[in-house]
Design an enzyme around this catalytic site. Structure first.
Site, PDB file in Angstrom:
ATOM      1  N   ASP A  66     -53.424 -35.215 -16.522  1.00 54.71           N
ATOM      2  CA  ASP A  66     -52.805 -34.212 -15.647  1.00 54.71           C
ATOM      3  C   ASP A  66     -53.237 -34.444 -14.192  1.00 54.71           C
ATOM      4  O   ASP A  66     -54.370 -34.888 -13.943  1.00 54.71           O
ATOM      5  CB  ASP A  66     -53.284 -32.825 -16.136  1.00 54.71           C
ATOM      6  N   GLU A 118     -45.120 -35.472  -8.805  1.00 50.61           N
ATOM      7  CA  GLU A 118     -44.906 -34.119  -8.244  1.00 50.61           C
ATOM      8  C   GLU A 118     -44.357 -34.181  -6.821  1.00 50.61           C
ATOM      9  O   GLU A 118     -44.688 -35.071  -6.041  1.00 50.61           O
ATOM     10  CB  GLU A 118     -46.239 -33.362  -8.250  1.00 50.61           C
ATOM     11  N   THR A 195     -49.522 -20.311 -17.503  1.00 48.53           N
ATOM     12  CA  THR A 195     -50.314 -19.118 -17.844  1.00 48.53           C
ATOM     13  C   THR A 195     -49.751 -17.884 -17.144  1.00 48.53           C
ATOM     14  O   THR A 195     -49.572 -17.902 -15.923  1.00 48.53           O
ATOM     15  CB  THR A 195     -51.782 -19.323 -17.420  1.00 48.53           C
ATOM     16  N   THR A 217     -55.065 -22.377 -17.895  1.00 48.86           N
ATOM     17  CA  THR A 217     -55.964 -21.232 -17.707  1.00 48.86           C
ATOM     18  C   THR A 217     -56.036 -20.344 -18.964  1.00 48.86           C
ATOM     19  O   THR A 217     -57.119 -19.903 -19.355  1.00 48.86           O
ATOM     20  CB  THR A 217     -55.491 -20.407 -16.497  1.00 48.86           C
TER      21      THR A 217
HETATM   22  P1  13P Z   1     -52.063 -22.755 -15.648  1.00 50.17           P
HETATM   23  O1  13P Z   1     -53.536 -22.950 -15.520  1.00 50.17           O
HETATM   24  O2  13P Z   1     -51.543 -21.722 -14.698  1.00 50.17           O
HETATM   25  O3  13P Z   1     -51.639 -22.499 -17.046  1.00 50.17           O
HETATM   26  O4  13P Z   1     -51.351 -24.110 -15.178  1.00 50.17           O
HETATM   27  C1  13P Z   1     -51.528 -25.262 -15.937  1.00 50.17           C
HETATM   28  C2  13P Z   1     -50.943 -26.458 -15.294  1.00 50.17           C
HETATM   29  O5  13P Z   1     -49.902 -26.411 -14.689  1.00 50.17           O
HETATM   30  C3  13P Z   1     -51.669 -27.726 -15.456  1.00 50.17           C
HETATM   31  O6  13P Z   1     -51.139 -28.752 -14.698  1.00 50.17           O
END
Ligand code: 13P
Length: 222
Positions: A66, A118, A195, A217
């Site tokens: 990620d 992105e 999240t 999260t």
């Molecule tokens: P959250 O922590 O808001 O779920 O986002 C996760 C995310 O987009 C990881 O790249």
């Protein structure tokens, strides 16, 4: 019309929990690792957990890196066995973002590893990337089209109003932008900041073209 869940794991236990849950739901799943998680445990450790936990898996499981800004970390993940990587050069000028993303595409061309990139700036904190509210901005639709025309990426993460972390108020999702970018690029979109989004928001975004939904999260709270 379908999205695959992408969950940021922290260790062996959380990876196992995500794969077990995906098995239970009979759903394909993307295991995501942040750069910090990879560097903390080491490339080989993370891949060995994945190999062990997917040995008898009956659903497809991808291992995805990620939000990575470091080409060297991306190269090491590809060599170690990640099946998918995200180059996040969104803080760079547009042409530099294209150049760095192309560099990663060149690295993956011969090995079948998927690439996510992105455009725009997604508000919130994700790993070592901090974007303040006043710095956040949505992706520009014309730039998104140019980006995806020049780069044969597998998954595209335009900033569309979602945020990493806990939402402070009602999320303001740019549904029109999701629809326009998905229709004009034809590239599966990644919805970051999962999240705290309501089920109807997920359904609407997925119907418009989001094919990967990121959740981090929420797992930490769990
Ligand atoms: P959250 O922590 O808001 O779920 O986002 C996760 C995310 O987009 C990881 O790249």
């Amino acid at each position: 019309g379908y999205a695959v869940g992408a969950f940021n794991i922290l260790d062996y236990n959380s990876m196992r929990a995500v794969i077990d849950a995906a098995e239970e739901w009979r759903a394909p799943v993307i295991i995501q690792t942040s750069v910090k998680t990879v560097l903390f445990w080491g490339y080989d450790a993370v891949i060995s957990w994945a190999k062990q936990l997917t040995l008898h898996a009956t659903i497809p499981v991808a291992i995805h890196l990620d939000h990575c800004t470091d080409i060297d970390v991306i190269r090491k993940c590809i060599d170690a066995g990640w099946t998918s990587v995200m180059i996040d050069a969104s803080t760079k000028p547009f042409t530099e973002n294209i150049r760095l993303t192309q560099q990663v595409l060149d690295m993956t061309a011969s090995c079948g590893v998927s690439v996510e990139a992105e455009l725009g700036a997604i508000v919130g904190v994700e790993d070592d990337i901090h974007v303040k509210e006043q710095e956040a901005h949505l992706a520009d639709a014309d730039q998104a089209v140019q980006f995806c025309r020049e780069l044969p990426i597998d998954c595209f993460a335009p900033a569309v109003g979602t945020a990493h972390g806990i939402y402070k108020g009602e999320p303001k999702i740019a549904y029109d932008l999701i629809e326009e970018i998905a229709a004009r690029t034809g590239v599966p979109l990644a919805l970051h900041g999962g999240t705290g989004l309501a089920d109807d928001v997920f359904h609407r975004c997925i119907a418009l073209g989001c094919a990967k939904v990121n959740i981090s999260t929420q797992l930490k709270y769990a």
